[in-house]
Scaffold this motif. Structure first.
Motif, PDB file in Angstrom:
ATOM      1  N   TYR A 106      62.121  82.840  23.014  1.00  0.00           N
ATOM      2  CA  TYR A 106      61.626  84.119  22.493  1.00  0.00           C
ATOM      3  C   TYR A 106      61.983  84.269  21.014  1.00  0.00           C
ATOM      4  O   TYR A 106      61.147  84.645  20.200  1.00  0.00           O
ATOM      5  CB  TYR A 106      62.225  85.270  23.303  1.00  0.00           C
ATOM      6  CG  TYR A 106      61.812  86.640  22.819  1.00  0.00           C
ATOM      7  CD1 TYR A 106      60.676  87.267  23.314  1.00  0.00           C
ATOM      8  CD2 TYR A 106      62.562  87.317  21.857  1.00  0.00           C
ATOM      9  CE1 TYR A 106      60.290  88.522  22.869  1.00  0.00           C
ATOM     10  CE2 TYR A 106      62.195  88.568  21.406  1.00  0.00           C
ATOM     11  CZ  TYR A 106      61.052  89.162  21.914  1.00  0.00           C
ATOM     12  OH  TYR A 106      60.677  90.405  21.456  1.00  0.00           O
ATOM     13  N   ALA A 107      63.237  83.968  20.654  1.00  0.00           N
ATOM     14  CA  ALA A 107      63.681  84.112  19.273  1.00  0.00           C
ATOM     15  C   ALA A 107      62.920  83.182  18.339  1.00  0.00           C
ATOM     16  O   ALA A 107      62.571  83.561  17.211  1.00  0.00           O
ATOM     17  CB  ALA A 107      65.188  83.843  19.188  1.00  0.00           C
ATOM     18  N   VAL A 108      62.644  81.959  18.789  1.00  0.00           N
ATOM     19  CA  VAL A 108      61.904  81.003  17.960  1.00  0.00           C
ATOM     20  C   VAL A 108      60.495  81.518  17.685  1.00  0.00           C
ATOM     21  O   VAL A 108      59.993  81.443  16.559  1.00  0.00           O
ATOM     22  CB  VAL A 108      61.865  79.625  18.642  1.00  0.00           C
ATOM     23  CG1 VAL A 108      60.887  78.693  17.926  1.00  0.00           C
ATOM     24  CG2 VAL A 108      63.257  79.005  18.665  1.00  0.00           C
ATOM     25  N   VAL A 109      59.835  82.058  18.689  1.00  0.00           N
ATOM     26  CA  VAL A 109      58.483  82.594  18.505  1.00  0.00           C
ATOM     27  C   VAL A 109      58.486  83.772  17.538  1.00  0.00           C
ATOM     28  O   VAL A 109      57.565  83.937  16.724  1.00  0.00           O
ATOM     29  CB  VAL A 109      57.875  83.015  19.866  1.00  0.00           C
ATOM     30  CG1 VAL A 109      56.534  83.727  19.662  1.00  0.00           C
ATOM     31  CG2 VAL A 109      57.681  81.791  20.758  1.00  0.00           C
ATOM     32  N   GLN A 110      59.543  84.584  17.556  1.00  0.00           N
ATOM     33  CA  GLN A 110      59.636  85.727  16.638  1.00  0.00           C
ATOM     34  C   GLN A 110      59.987  85.295  15.219  1.00  0.00           C
ATOM     35  O   GLN A 110      59.893  86.108  14.299  1.00  0.00           O
ATOM     36  CB  GLN A 110      60.700  86.728  17.113  1.00  0.00           C
ATOM     37  CG  GLN A 110      60.568  87.206  18.530  1.00  0.00           C
ATOM     38  CD  GLN A 110      59.171  87.622  18.901  1.00  0.00           C
ATOM     39  OE1 GLN A 110      58.525  88.390  18.186  1.00  0.00           O
ATOM     40  NE2 GLN A 110      58.671  87.095  20.007  1.00  0.00           N
ATOM     41  N   GLY A 111      60.403  84.044  15.050  1.00  0.00           N
ATOM     42  CA  GLY A 111      60.877  83.626  13.740  1.00  0.00           C
ATOM     43  C   GLY A 111      62.192  84.296  13.375  1.00  0.00           C
ATOM     44  O   GLY A 111      62.517  84.441  12.198  1.00  0.00           O
ATOM     45  N   PHE A 112      62.957  84.711  14.410  1.00  0.00           N
ATOM     46  CA  PHE A 112      64.248  85.383  14.228  1.00  0.00           C
ATOM     47  C   PHE A 112      64.120  86.649  13.378  1.00  0.00           C
ATOM     48  O   PHE A 112      65.040  87.032  12.668  1.00  0.00           O
ATOM     49  CB  PHE A 112      65.275  84.429  13.599  1.00  0.00           C
ATOM     50  CG  PHE A 112      65.647  83.293  14.506  1.00  0.00           C
ATOM     51  CD1 PHE A 112      66.643  83.451  15.458  1.00  0.00           C
ATOM     52  CD2 PHE A 112      64.973  82.079  14.440  1.00  0.00           C
ATOM     53  CE1 PHE A 112      66.986  82.408  16.308  1.00  0.00           C
ATOM     54  CE2 PHE A 112      65.306  81.032  15.283  1.00  0.00           C
ATOM     55  CZ  PHE A 112      66.308  81.194  16.218  1.00  0.00           C
ATOM     56  N   GLY A 113      62.948  87.320  13.495  1.00  0.00           N
ATOM     57  CA  GLY A 113      62.792  88.598  12.805  1.00  0.00           C
ATOM     58  C   GLY A 113      63.644  89.669  13.457  1.00  0.00           C
ATOM     59  O   GLY A 113      63.834  89.688  14.674  1.00  0.00           O
ATOM     60  N   VAL A 114      64.155  90.594  12.668  1.00  0.00           N
ATOM     61  CA  VAL A 114      65.142  91.560  13.161  1.00  0.00           C
ATOM     62  C   VAL A 114      64.532  92.545  14.151  1.00  0.00           C
ATOM     63  O   VAL A 114      65.067  92.793  15.224  1.00  0.00           O
ATOM     64  CB  VAL A 114      65.797  92.320  11.987  1.00  0.00           C
ATOM     65  CG1 VAL A 114      66.757  93.378  12.523  1.00  0.00           C
ATOM     66  CG2 VAL A 114      66.528  91.349  11.071  1.00  0.00           C
ATOM     67  N   GLY A 115      63.382  93.133  13.819  1.00  0.00           N
ATOM     68  CA  GLY A 115      62.808  94.193  14.642  1.00  0.00           C
ATOM     69  C   GLY A 115      62.427  93.735  16.034  1.00  0.00           C
ATOM     70  O   GLY A 115      62.894  94.272  17.040  1.00  0.00           O
TER      71      GLY A 115
END
Length: 404
Positions: A106-115
């Motif tokens: 999940y974090a990889v798909v988000q690009g480690f974006g904060v929101g």
């Protein structure tokens, strides 16, 4: 009726039918009626029990299901297939890796974006009720060790998920209420060990434990697990209690829970599939769960003294790891806590959970149906006796088979 409901295939079918009805109703012009029913509040507010019907189903009725699960799990650990610690540790480790790896996906798909990263825990939870229901329907000839593996994995997975909610998604925990729950829980277990069977004594203690856990801020289904684990198994009391409770759990509690939790309105689908949150949830449930569970199982069986059950093959574990991607109730709850109930992203979470769970279930069905056919053929070969000599043909030598 009770005997029918003790068959897992019947209970699983009822749950799946209730879920399909809920999804269908939630996507008709009468969806508001379903929403009003789901959010209708009943119960006394003085003791914190003025809850919606959906809340009563997920925290109340599902606690009965978890009580039965706790009974069965304790029996498996103490007298069943998991009494060998080398076997028991495998699903426990698989549950832990099955929580960690989906969060990473999940974090990889988000690009480690904060929101959007607030939803990292959404794909980590396996819905034990739905997963067991699918397994019961599609795997009629699978070894019982596979169900024990899934049961242990899903319970540990849920306990980890509840802990995550308590530490990362709960504003505050009422420690005093949680500590107070220990008193009726201990009394319940003590009376069961002393041979007390009266429901007039045991049910109030169980209800008090559940109320106190609910008001502590922790998901109340954990009370069901703890109550089930407190029942002694040495004199088969747990088995008898599970025999009595299973029809209520399978015929009422779980289908009603499924009806109130599965009603996801699929609106704004186009926007949802372009949202990294949705894509991360699907990737976490479908790929992350499979990689985490299968990888954790292989690692612990390969590099430690723990071992996979002798009745299981690795293709069975592949199917089970896909089945673990069915995340529903806890996943939806984390989505609401992360992004706000009714928000646009919460709607995308629901679509992602529904889509990821459906894909996981279909992929698991393909693998496990094939495995079920294999086990069925092996079973038929074991009992086949074409010559009528009373000896199964599987015991014939190759020369005897050739002559015949």
């Amino acid at each position: 009726m009770a005997e029918l409901l003790r068959h897992e295939t019947i209970g699983g079918a009822l749950l799946l039918v209730a879920a399909v009805i809920a999804v269908a109703w939630a996507n008709t012009p009468w969806r508001q009626a379903y929403s009003h029913l789901q959010h209708l509040h009943v119960g006394p507010s003085a003791i914190g029990l003025h809850l919606s019907l959906g809340h009563w189903a997920s925290d109340g009725l599902l606690a009965v299901f978890f009580f039965v699960v706790g009974l069965e799990l304790k029996h498996e650990f103490l007298r069943g297939e998991l009494r060998d610690r080398r076997k028991a540790v495998v699903p426990v480790v698989a549950a832990a890796t099955g929580v960690a790896v989906p969060a990473i996906f999940y974090a990889v798909v988000q690009g480690f974006g904060v929101g959007a990263l607030r939803g990292w825990a959404i794909p980590t939870a396996t819905d034990i009720a739905f997963a067991l229901a699918v397994l019961a329907v599609i795997g009629t000839h699978l070894p019982s060790a596979l169900r024990s593996f899934l049961l242990t994995l899903a319970v540990v997975d849920d306990l980890i998920a509840i802990t995550i909610i308590a530490f990362f998604y709960t504003g505050s925990i009422n420690v005093w209420s949680l500590l107070a729950a220990v008193v009726p829980l201990a009394a319940f277990g003590l009376l069961m060990r002393r041979g007390v069977h009266s429901p007039w004594v045991l049910i109030p203690l169980a209800l008090l434990t559940w109320v106190l856990v609910l008001n502590s801020g922790i998901h109340a289904t954990i009370a069901g697990v703890l109550l089930g684990l407190s029942v002694p198994v040495q004199d088969d009391r747990a088995h008898r209690l599970e025999h009595r409770m299973r029809p209520l759990s399978a015929g009422v509690c779980v289908p009603v829970f499924a009806f109130f939790s599965a009603g996801v309105a699929v609106t704004g689908f186009g926007d949802a599939v372009r949202d990294p949150v949705t894509l991360g949830i699907v990737a976490g449930l479908v790929l992350g769960k499979a990689v985490g569970v299968l990888g954790g199982t292989y690692a612990v069986a390969r590099f430690t003294r723990a071992r996979l059950d002798d009745d299981l093959a690795w293709w069975d574990v592949v199917g089970l790891s896909l089945l673990a991607g069915i995340g529903f109730t806890v996943s939806l709850l984390i989505g609401e806590l992360a992004f706000g109930d009714g928000s646009v992203r919460d709607q995308h979470v629901k679509i992602g959970v529904l889509l990821g769970s459906l894909v996981s279930a279909l992929l698991a069905a393909v693998v496990l149906r094939a495995r079920s056919r294999t086990y069925r053929a092996l079973h038929e070969r074991e009992i086949r006796d074409d010559d009528g000599d009373g000896v199964p043909d599987c015991y014939l030598t190759r020369a005897e088979e050739t002559r015949r």
